[in-house]
Design an enzyme around this catalytic site. Structure first.
Site, PDB file in Angstrom:
ATOM      1  N   HIS A   1     -13.014  48.258 -45.789  1.00 56.47           N
ATOM      2  CA  HIS A   1     -12.641  47.145 -46.672  1.00 56.47           C
ATOM      3  C   HIS A   1     -13.733  46.842 -47.691  1.00 56.47           C
ATOM      4  O   HIS A   1     -13.478  46.157 -48.682  1.00 56.47           O
ATOM      5  CB  HIS A   1     -12.335  45.909 -45.843  1.00 56.47           C
ATOM      6  CG  HIS A   1     -11.070  45.222 -46.238  1.00 56.47           C
ATOM      7  ND1 HIS A   1      -9.853  45.862 -46.315  1.00 56.47           N
ATOM      8  CD2 HIS A   1     -10.834  43.937 -46.616  1.00 56.47           C
ATOM      9  CE1 HIS A   1      -8.923  45.004 -46.689  1.00 56.47           C
ATOM     10  NE2 HIS A   1      -9.487  43.831 -46.885  1.00 56.47           N
TER      11      HIS A   1
ATOM     12  N   ARG B   1     -12.721  47.738 -51.203  1.00 53.76           N
ATOM     13  CA  ARG B   1     -11.846  46.757 -51.852  1.00 53.76           C
ATOM     14  C   ARG B   1     -12.668  45.561 -52.347  1.00 53.76           C
ATOM     15  O   ARG B   1     -12.487  45.091 -53.470  1.00 53.76           O
ATOM     16  CB  ARG B   1     -10.777  46.311 -50.856  1.00 53.76           C
ATOM     17  CG  ARG B   1      -9.770  45.275 -51.369  1.00 53.76           C
ATOM     18  CD  ARG B   1      -8.679  45.126 -50.323  1.00 53.76           C
ATOM     19  NE  ARG B   1      -7.828  43.971 -50.492  1.00 53.76           N
ATOM     20  CZ  ARG B   1      -6.714  43.946 -51.211  1.00 53.76           C
ATOM     21  NH1 ARG B   1      -6.341  45.025 -51.888  1.00 53.76           N
ATOM     22  NH2 ARG B   1      -5.970  42.858 -51.290  1.00 53.76           N
TER      23      ARG B   1
ATOM     24  N   HIS C   1      -2.667  39.761 -53.810  1.00 50.98           N
ATOM     25  CA  HIS C   1      -2.757  38.533 -53.024  1.00 50.98           C
ATOM     26  C   HIS C   1      -1.535  37.661 -53.305  1.00 50.98           C
ATOM     27  O   HIS C   1      -1.140  37.476 -54.457  1.00 50.98           O
ATOM     28  CB  HIS C   1      -4.025  37.754 -53.377  1.00 50.98           C
ATOM     29  CG  HIS C   1      -5.271  38.387 -52.856  1.00 50.98           C
ATOM     30  ND1 HIS C   1      -6.520  38.132 -53.385  1.00 50.98           N
ATOM     31  CD2 HIS C   1      -5.473  39.272 -51.843  1.00 50.98           C
ATOM     32  CE1 HIS C   1      -7.430  38.825 -52.719  1.00 50.98           C
ATOM     33  NE2 HIS C   1      -6.819  39.523 -51.784  1.00 50.98           N
TER      34      HIS C   1
ATOM     35  N   TYR D   1     -13.774  35.311 -54.660  1.00 48.85           N
ATOM     36  CA  TYR D   1     -14.665  36.081 -55.531  1.00 48.85           C
ATOM     37  C   TYR D   1     -15.121  35.281 -56.758  1.00 48.85           C
ATOM     38  O   TYR D   1     -15.873  35.795 -57.585  1.00 48.85           O
ATOM     39  CB  TYR D   1     -13.955  37.355 -56.004  1.00 48.85           C
ATOM     40  CG  TYR D   1     -13.478  38.236 -54.882  1.00 48.85           C
ATOM     41  CD1 TYR D   1     -14.354  39.085 -54.207  1.00 48.85           C
ATOM     42  CD2 TYR D   1     -12.144  38.223 -54.477  1.00 48.85           C
ATOM     43  CE1 TYR D   1     -13.917  39.892 -53.167  1.00 48.85           C
ATOM     44  CE2 TYR D   1     -11.701  39.028 -53.432  1.00 48.85           C
ATOM     45  CZ  TYR D   1     -12.588  39.851 -52.790  1.00 48.85           C
ATOM     46  OH  TYR D   1     -12.147  40.650 -51.763  1.00 48.85           O
TER      47      TYR D   1
END
Length: 349
Positions: free
Chosen positions: A275, A278, A301, A310
């Site tokens: 992950h 990503r 999402h 983020y």
């Protein structure tokens, strides 16, 4: 018909179907509850209905798990897995009669899970599945009681750190991937790094979903397809790599990636092995000036809240704290220090 105050509460004593009908007696904590119950019975009789007290529901948790699967789970990608999980949890609880459970029973069960070493995050997910199971039964009119899981709030968890690789880390990792004997691991990793996809989405990609300079991910975690542009060189390599139809990467590359990651010496938090690619894509996207709404669509999402993790990496994030915050100027040695009255804003002598 009467409502009387007793030592145990407010007692309703009524024969709703007439003198020859069945006598109904119920005790409530408050007079208002007792009055509502009496009015409900009178309204039913006024409509020509015969009052019949509801029989106590004796069905057990596993029966409601089956009901959930038949109504909702059968249409979910992970429906079978969730159904098995519900059955397992019901078994751990002794498969009790749902109507006998109380919120405190759920709190005690949650504590048992935590004492057994189950993580708080997993425990939250377990109770959420059981809560959803009962909610479906209530929504379908199959259960008239209260949901004992609804009153139990999830355990508050600390926000997890999302690790990402800087450019040096990317170079170190991919230098190890180039040395792998697995013919697919390099391209799978590049897909994750260049498009922000999950490892499983890249690993199961089909050749026909790579077209016109774009890749389309299907069968995603949230069930929604999404299309992302590809760098020209990566698109050409993908088209030349696999068959024209079918799985682009028939051989699993996860173990090869893990070995390369171990050789690189990069240490990551638990659960972020593949992950991290990503997270690295998303982090660099925001740091380079990308906007959150576009990133949400790329990552797939369902809600913007997931993408907001983020936001702190944006070069403009909270920049107004500097622009609009109080200013401080350092004086030279020997300067007079001026004091201000916080109430009036005037100088103090």
């Amino acid at each position: 018909m009467a409502i009387k105050k007793t030592e145990s509460g407010w007692k309703v004593d009524v024969r709703p179907n007439g003198r020859d009908g069945k006598r109904v007696r119920r005790t409530f904590k408050t007079q208002a509850e007792a009055r509502r119950f009496e009015n409900k019975i009178l309204a039913q009789v006024a409509d020509g209905q015969q009052y019949a007290p509801l029989k106590r529901d004796r069905r057990r948790l596993m029966e409601f798990a089956t009901l959930w699967y038949d109504v909702q789970g059968v249409g979910l990608k992970d429906g079978r897995g969730r159904y098995r999980k519900m059955q397992q949890l019901a078994g751990l609880m002794g498969n009790p009669v749902l109507s006998t459970l109380t919120p405190m029973d759920m709190v005690r069960f949650r504590q048992q899970r935590l004492d057994a070493g189950i993580s708080p995050n997993t425990t939250n997910h377990d109770l959420a599945h059981l809560r959803a199971m009962v909610n479906v039964a209530i929504r379908m009119g199959e259960y008239r009681g209260e949901n004992p899981f609804a009153a139990v709030k999830a355990i508050r968890l600390p926000e997890t750190e999302l690790s990402y690789l800087d450019q040096e880390g990317i170079d170190v990792l991919f230098s190890q991937l180039r040395q792998s004997r697995n013919a697919h691991v390099m391209l799978v990793a590049r897909l994750c790094l260049n498009t922000g996809c999950r490892w499983s989405e890249a690993q199961t990609l089909r050749s026909e979903n790579v077209q016109h300079g774009r890749v389309t991910y299907v069968g995603t975690k949230n069930g929604r397809n999404r299309t992302v542009p590809l760098p020209a060189d990566l698109f050409d390599e993908l088209k030349a790599h696999g068959p024209r139809i079918g799985r682009l990467f028939p051989q699993d590359a996860y173990q090869a990636f893990s070995l390369a990651l171990n050789r690189s010496g990069i240490e990551l938090p638990k659960g972020q092995r593949t992950h991290v690619l990503r997270h690295t894509f998303a982090s660099h996207f925001i740091m380079n000036g990308g906007d959150l709404l576009t990133l949400q669509k790329i990552l797939g999402h369902r809600t913007i809240q997931m993408t907001m993790r983020y936001a702190h990496l944006s070069p403009d994030h909270l920049a107004d704290s500097i622009k609009y915050g109080p200013k401080f100027e350092c004086g030279q040695s020997g300067d007079t220090v001026r004091k201000w009255n916080p109430g009036t804003g005037r100088k103090l002598t």
